[in-house]
Each structure stands twice: as structure tokens, then as C-alpha cells.
Design a protein around this motif. Sequence first.
Motif, PDB file in Angstrom:
ATOM      1  N   LEU A   1       0.389  11.681 -11.243  1.00  0.00           N
ATOM      2  CA  LEU A   1       0.000  11.301  -9.825  1.00  0.00           C
ATOM      3  C   LEU A   1      -0.656  10.151  -9.779  1.00  0.00           C
ATOM      4  O   LEU A   1      -0.120   9.287  -8.613  1.00  0.00           O
ATOM      5  CB  LEU A   1      -0.994  12.529  -9.539  1.00  0.00           C
ATOM      6  N   LEU A   2      -1.395   9.614 -10.344  1.00  0.00           N
ATOM      7  CA  LEU A   2      -2.004   8.261 -10.259  1.00  0.00           C
ATOM      8  C   LEU A   2      -1.114   7.008 -10.332  1.00  0.00           C
ATOM      9  O   LEU A   2      -0.810   6.036  -9.709  1.00  0.00           O
ATOM     10  CB  LEU A   2      -3.214   7.818 -11.137  1.00  0.00           C
ATOM     11  N   GLU A   3      -0.277   7.244 -11.568  1.00  0.00           N
ATOM     12  CA  GLU A   3       0.944   6.428 -11.422  1.00  0.00           C
ATOM     13  C   GLU A   3       1.889   6.193 -10.401  1.00  0.00           C
ATOM     14  O   GLU A   3       2.231   5.187  -9.914  1.00  0.00           O
ATOM     15  CB  GLU A   3       2.026   6.759 -12.906  1.00  0.00           C
ATOM     16  N   GLY A   4       2.214   7.369  -9.834  1.00  0.00           N
ATOM     17  CA  GLY A   4       2.981   7.209  -8.533  1.00  0.00           C
ATOM     18  C   GLY A   4       2.227   6.576  -7.380  1.00  0.00           C
ATOM     19  O   GLY A   4       2.656   5.760  -6.485  1.00  0.00           O
ATOM     20  N   ALA A   5       0.991   6.889  -7.256  1.00  0.00           N
ATOM     21  CA  ALA A   5      -0.062   6.473  -6.285  1.00  0.00           C
ATOM     22  C   ALA A   5      -0.024   4.831  -6.346  1.00  0.00           C
ATOM     23  O   ALA A   5       0.034   4.109  -5.297  1.00  0.00           O
ATOM     24  CB  ALA A   5      -1.326   7.104  -6.319  1.00  0.00           C
ATOM     25  N   ILE A   6      -0.384   4.375  -7.574  1.00  0.00           N
ATOM     26  CA  ILE A   6      -0.495   3.005  -7.868  1.00  0.00           C
ATOM     27  C   ILE A   6       0.972   2.131  -7.524  1.00  0.00           C
ATOM     28  O   ILE A   6       0.780   1.075  -6.701  1.00  0.00           O
ATOM     29  CB  ILE A   6      -0.660   2.684  -9.275  1.00  0.00           C
TER      30      ILE A   6
ATOM     31  N   GLY B   1      -5.584  -6.804  15.423  1.00  0.00           N
ATOM     32  CA  GLY B   1      -5.959  -5.299  15.027  1.00  0.00           C
ATOM     33  C   GLY B   1      -4.765  -4.434  14.857  1.00  0.00           C
ATOM     34  O   GLY B   1      -4.453  -3.729  14.211  1.00  0.00           O
ATOM     35  N   SER B   2      -3.781  -4.842  15.941  1.00  0.00           N
ATOM     36  CA  SER B   2      -2.485  -4.047  15.837  1.00  0.00           C
ATOM     37  C   SER B   2      -1.751  -4.174  14.565  1.00  0.00           C
ATOM     38  O   SER B   2      -1.130  -3.296  14.051  1.00  0.00           O
ATOM     39  CB  SER B   2      -1.710  -4.458  17.265  1.00  0.00           C
ATOM     40  N   VAL B   3      -1.793  -5.369  14.175  1.00  0.00           N
ATOM     41  CA  VAL B   3      -1.056  -5.818  12.896  1.00  0.00           C
ATOM     42  C   VAL B   3      -1.771  -5.084  11.769  1.00  0.00           C
ATOM     43  O   VAL B   3      -1.230  -4.553  10.761  1.00  0.00           O
ATOM     44  CB  VAL B   3      -0.792  -7.408  12.533  1.00  0.00           C
ATOM     45  N   PHE B   4      -2.854  -5.008  11.740  1.00  0.00           N
ATOM     46  CA  PHE B   4      -3.844  -4.514  10.631  1.00  0.00           C
ATOM     47  C   PHE B   4      -3.549  -2.796  10.684  1.00  0.00           C
ATOM     48  O   PHE B   4      -3.531  -2.205   9.408  1.00  0.00           O
ATOM     49  CB  PHE B   4      -5.207  -4.911  10.637  1.00  0.00           C
ATOM     50  N   SER B   5      -3.687  -2.395  11.624  1.00  0.00           N
ATOM     51  CA  SER B   5      -3.344  -0.918  11.915  1.00  0.00           C
ATOM     52  C   SER B   5      -1.953  -0.611  11.281  1.00  0.00           C
ATOM     53  O   SER B   5      -1.762   0.448  10.553  1.00  0.00           O
ATOM     54  CB  SER B   5      -3.580  -0.349  13.287  1.00  0.00           C
ATOM     55  N   VAL B   6      -0.869  -1.447  11.495  1.00  0.00           N
ATOM     56  CA  VAL B   6       0.439  -1.040  10.993  1.00  0.00           C
ATOM     57  C   VAL B   6       0.471  -1.168   9.535  1.00  0.00           C
ATOM     58  O   VAL B   6       0.982  -0.203   8.868  1.00  0.00           O
ATOM     59  CB  VAL B   6       1.682  -1.946  11.681  1.00  0.00           C
ATOM     60  N   ILE B   7      -0.315  -2.453   8.974  1.00  0.00           N
ATOM     61  CA  ILE B   7      -0.410  -2.454   7.565  1.00  0.00           C
ATOM     62  C   ILE B   7      -1.157  -1.345   6.989  1.00  0.00           C
ATOM     63  O   ILE B   7      -0.727  -0.706   5.704  1.00  0.00           O
ATOM     64  CB  ILE B   7      -1.016  -3.754   7.393  1.00  0.00           C
ATOM     65  N   GLY B   8      -2.056  -0.794   7.469  1.00  0.00           N
ATOM     66  CA  GLY B   8      -2.823   0.386   7.110  1.00  0.00           C
ATOM     67  C   GLY B   8      -2.119   1.609   7.140  1.00  0.00           C
ATOM     68  O   GLY B   8      -1.998   2.361   6.045  1.00  0.00           O
ATOM     69  N   VAL B   9      -1.431   1.803   8.117  1.00  0.00           N
ATOM     70  CA  VAL B   9      -0.490   3.108   8.130  1.00  0.00           C
ATOM     71  C   VAL B   9       0.810   2.932   7.121  1.00  0.00           C
ATOM     72  O   VAL B   9       0.864   3.878   6.456  1.00  0.00           O
ATOM     73  CB  VAL B   9       0.078   3.166   9.358  1.00  0.00           C
ATOM     74  N   SER B  10       1.222   1.739   6.862  1.00  0.00           N
ATOM     75  CA  SER B  10       2.304   1.428   5.849  1.00  0.00           C
ATOM     76  C   SER B  10       1.685   1.720   4.475  1.00  0.00           C
ATOM     77  O   SER B  10       2.603   2.520   3.669  1.00  0.00           O
ATOM     78  CB  SER B  10       2.905   0.294   6.127  1.00  0.00           C
ATOM     79  N   ILE B  11       0.564   1.442   4.276  1.00  0.00           N
ATOM     80  CA  ILE B  11       0.137   1.475   2.750  1.00  0.00           C
ATOM     81  C   ILE B  11      -0.224   2.911   2.466  1.00  0.00           C
ATOM     82  O   ILE B  11       0.092   3.488   1.370  1.00  0.00           O
ATOM     83  CB  ILE B  11      -1.090   0.762   2.520  1.00  0.00           C
ATOM     84  N   ILE B  12      -0.852   3.561   3.425  1.00  0.00           N
ATOM     85  CA  ILE B  12      -1.201   4.908   3.369  1.00  0.00           C
ATOM     86  C   ILE B  12      -0.068   5.700   3.140  1.00  0.00           C
ATOM     87  O   ILE B  12      -0.082   6.627   2.362  1.00  0.00           O
ATOM     88  CB  ILE B  12      -2.039   5.271   4.641  1.00  0.00           C
ATOM     89  N   LEU B  13       1.156   5.353   3.712  1.00  0.00           N
ATOM     90  CA  LEU B  13       2.302   6.408   3.816  1.00  0.00           C
ATOM     91  C   LEU B  13       2.806   6.104   2.478  1.00  0.00           C
ATOM     92  O   LEU B  13       3.438   6.905   1.764  1.00  0.00           O
ATOM     93  CB  LEU B  13       3.280   5.807   4.883  1.00  0.00           C
ATOM     94  N   GLY B  14       2.794   4.730   1.882  1.00  0.00           N
ATOM     95  CA  GLY B  14       3.525   4.498   0.567  1.00  0.00           C
ATOM     96  C   GLY B  14       2.784   5.120  -0.416  1.00  0.00           C
ATOM     97  O   GLY B  14       3.409   5.762  -1.339  1.00  0.00           O
ATOM     98  N   VAL B  15       1.388   5.282  -0.413  1.00  0.00           N
ATOM     99  CA  VAL B  15       0.606   5.962  -1.469  1.00  0.00           C
ATOM    100  C   VAL B  15       0.899   7.679  -1.505  1.00  0.00           C
ATOM    101  O   VAL B  15       1.135   8.164  -2.315  1.00  0.00           O
ATOM    102  CB  VAL B  15      -1.047   5.615  -1.310  1.00  0.00           C
ATOM    103  N   LEU B  16       0.845   8.120  -0.096  1.00  0.00           N
ATOM    104  CA  LEU B  16       1.140   9.482   0.058  1.00  0.00           C
ATOM    105  C   LEU B  16       2.514   9.930  -0.405  1.00  0.00           C
ATOM    106  O   LEU B  16       2.840  10.701  -1.002  1.00  0.00           O
ATOM    107  CB  LEU B  16       0.787   9.791   1.530  1.00  0.00           C
ATOM    108  N   LEU B  17       3.472   8.940  -0.104  1.00  0.00           N
ATOM    109  CA  LEU B  17       4.758   9.226  -0.217  1.00  0.00           C
ATOM    110  C   LEU B  17       4.981   9.270  -1.775  1.00  0.00           C
ATOM    111  O   LEU B  17       5.658  10.434  -2.226  1.00  0.00           O
ATOM    112  CB  LEU B  17       5.707   8.148   0.242  1.00  0.00           C
ATOM    113  N   CYS B  18       4.332   8.448  -2.342  1.00  0.00           N
ATOM    114  CA  CYS B  18       4.758   8.551  -3.993  1.00  0.00           C
ATOM    115  C   CYS B  18       4.060   9.616  -4.687  1.00  0.00           C
ATOM    116  O   CYS B  18       4.462  10.254  -5.639  1.00  0.00           O
ATOM    117  CB  CYS B  18       4.311   7.219  -4.590  1.00  0.00           C
ATOM    118  N   THR B  19       2.689   9.740  -4.222  1.00  0.00           N
ATOM    119  CA  THR B  19       2.030  10.947  -4.885  1.00  0.00           C
ATOM    120  C   THR B  19       2.667  11.994  -4.529  1.00  0.00           C
ATOM    121  O   THR B  19       2.852  13.194  -5.409  1.00  0.00           O
ATOM    122  CB  THR B  19       0.535  10.826  -4.031  1.00  0.00           C
ATOM    123  N   VAL B  20       3.005  12.555  -3.199  1.00  0.00           N
ATOM    124  CA  VAL B  20       3.747  13.946  -2.937  1.00  0.00           C
ATOM    125  C   VAL B  20       5.018  13.962  -3.772  1.00  0.00           C
ATOM    126  O   VAL B  20       5.055  15.263  -4.366  1.00  0.00           O
ATOM    127  CB  VAL B  20       3.777  13.980  -1.712  1.00  0.00           C
TER     128      VAL B  20
END
Length: 302
Positions: free
Chosen positions: A229-234, A271-290
Amino acid sequence: MRAQFVLSEIWIGLRRNLTMTIAVITTVAISLALFGGGLLINQQVTEMRGFWDQRISLTIYLCTEESVTTVCQENGPATEDERQQIQSDLEAMSEVASVEYVTAEEAWEDFQDRFSNNEALVEATQKGDLPDNFRVQLENPEEYDTVQSAVEGRPGVDSVSNDQDVLDQFFGLLDGLKWAALTVALIQLAAASLLIGNTIRLSAYSRRRETGIMRLVGASNFYIQLPFLLEGAISGLIGGIFASGFIVATKYFLLDRVQQWFQFDATLSLGSVFSVIGVSIILGVLLCTVASFLTLRRYLRV
């Protein structure tokens, strides 16, 4: 001790499947870059709509001797009485915020200022080509039809031009680009999920002996699955970090440049740019973990 074991298992998995891991990171990065770019374009379109909705106006052109419309041919150039009556009627309408009368001379000077960077267009337009007109600012941009129908066809009125038609076409194009980017991003994310699952399955298969020993000594299912799971999350985190660079580049080299071309001030905040970056990174981690978790449940059978 357990943390060291988990980290060593992650490193072994990444090293054994280096090519597949790079492929996962690349696919995730491209997918998230497109997804984040679509979100950024969506926010920019929203900002632009708000900016222009406050500035949508009607331009009512008055009849001149050169007008070719039927109304102008029948009634001739607009008289002073007709002009004053039109202005009075407009000012009395609740849908109208303000009315500005612009003479032909003022319209010509304003045209030169607005299109000063387009010398060919300025040279092709002669003084007197732009007639007297009223510029009508609306209280509600959605009510332009009401105001337009109230003056269209009246004696002294040549034509009525509204910004809404032009803006609808412009925003229609931007919406199409936005949905195209998001559609491609979703397809890429689906492909990334399949690739992640295949990579984790190969990693689990290559380490089946270690996981079998861990199971025999009483390790829990979660403890056995954790390195995968951590391998996918990384992998998802690294892909998201790479995608954030593309998102920042989209903001500064595409969206800001578009604003310079069209000369409007509806810049997205950091702030809008950082919010999009945050959503994208969180989505990437969740996608790989799930994807890793679902693959392990199906193929590892622990």
C-alpha cells in the motif's frame, strides 16, 4: 524494528519493479496534470464569467444616412427627438443600470484606443463608419433580451448589439476545452489504475515467499499488505508532485497569457492554484492506494 522492515520491503518492491514503477509514476503524473489543468481552466472560466457578467452591455446603434436597414430607410437618420425619447425610455426601465450616449466622434476615438494594437483594423475603419450609439449597462445580464426587444425596430434605431452572444460563443469554446481535458484525464486515471494494479500484483508475486513466511509467523493481513500500500501511495505522491509543475506552468504560461491577449483582469490567485495542486496530489495518493488495496485483496489472498 517493524518500521525498518516495512521500509525495506518498500525499497525491495520499488527496486524489483523499477520499470513498472516509473511507468506508474509517469502515467499518474500525466493523468493528474490533465485533471489539474482541467480544474484550473474550470476555475478560470468561473472567474471570467463573474468578471464579464458585471460588464455585459447592449450597444444601440442609431440610424445614419448610410444605414441600410428597413427602419432607417423608411424613417431616415435618427432625429434629436427620437434620440432623447430612446434615452428616456431606457433610463426608465428597471432592467437598466446606466445609459451612456456616445457620439460618432467619441465612438471613433474609443475604437482607436481599444484596437490600437491592431493597426490593420484601425486603418481599414474610416472616421464616420461608427454611428452614434447608446451603451446600456444592465442590472442583470440575463435580462438583455427584455431591453433589446424594447428598442429593436424603433424609429431611429439601426441595430442592437449585445455582448452576451459573443461571450456565449467564447465560453462555449472554453467549456469544450475544459470537458475535453477532464475526459482525457479520467481515461488516463482509469489506465493508471489498471497499471498500478498490475505493478502491485507483480510485486506481490515476486515476494510471495516472504509474505508466506510472514503469514506463518502470525503477521496480520494489514501488516503484510502495508508495504504494498505504501509503495502505491509513494508512486502516487511522486506522480502528483510532477503533475504540480505542469499545473503551475498552465497557470503562468497559458491562462495568464490568455488574459494578456484579451486584456481583462480576472487572474486566479495563488490560493486557487495551490488548492488544485493539493486536490491533485491527494487524488494521486488515494488512487494508487485504493488500486493497490483492491489488487491485494484479489491476488494476494492474505
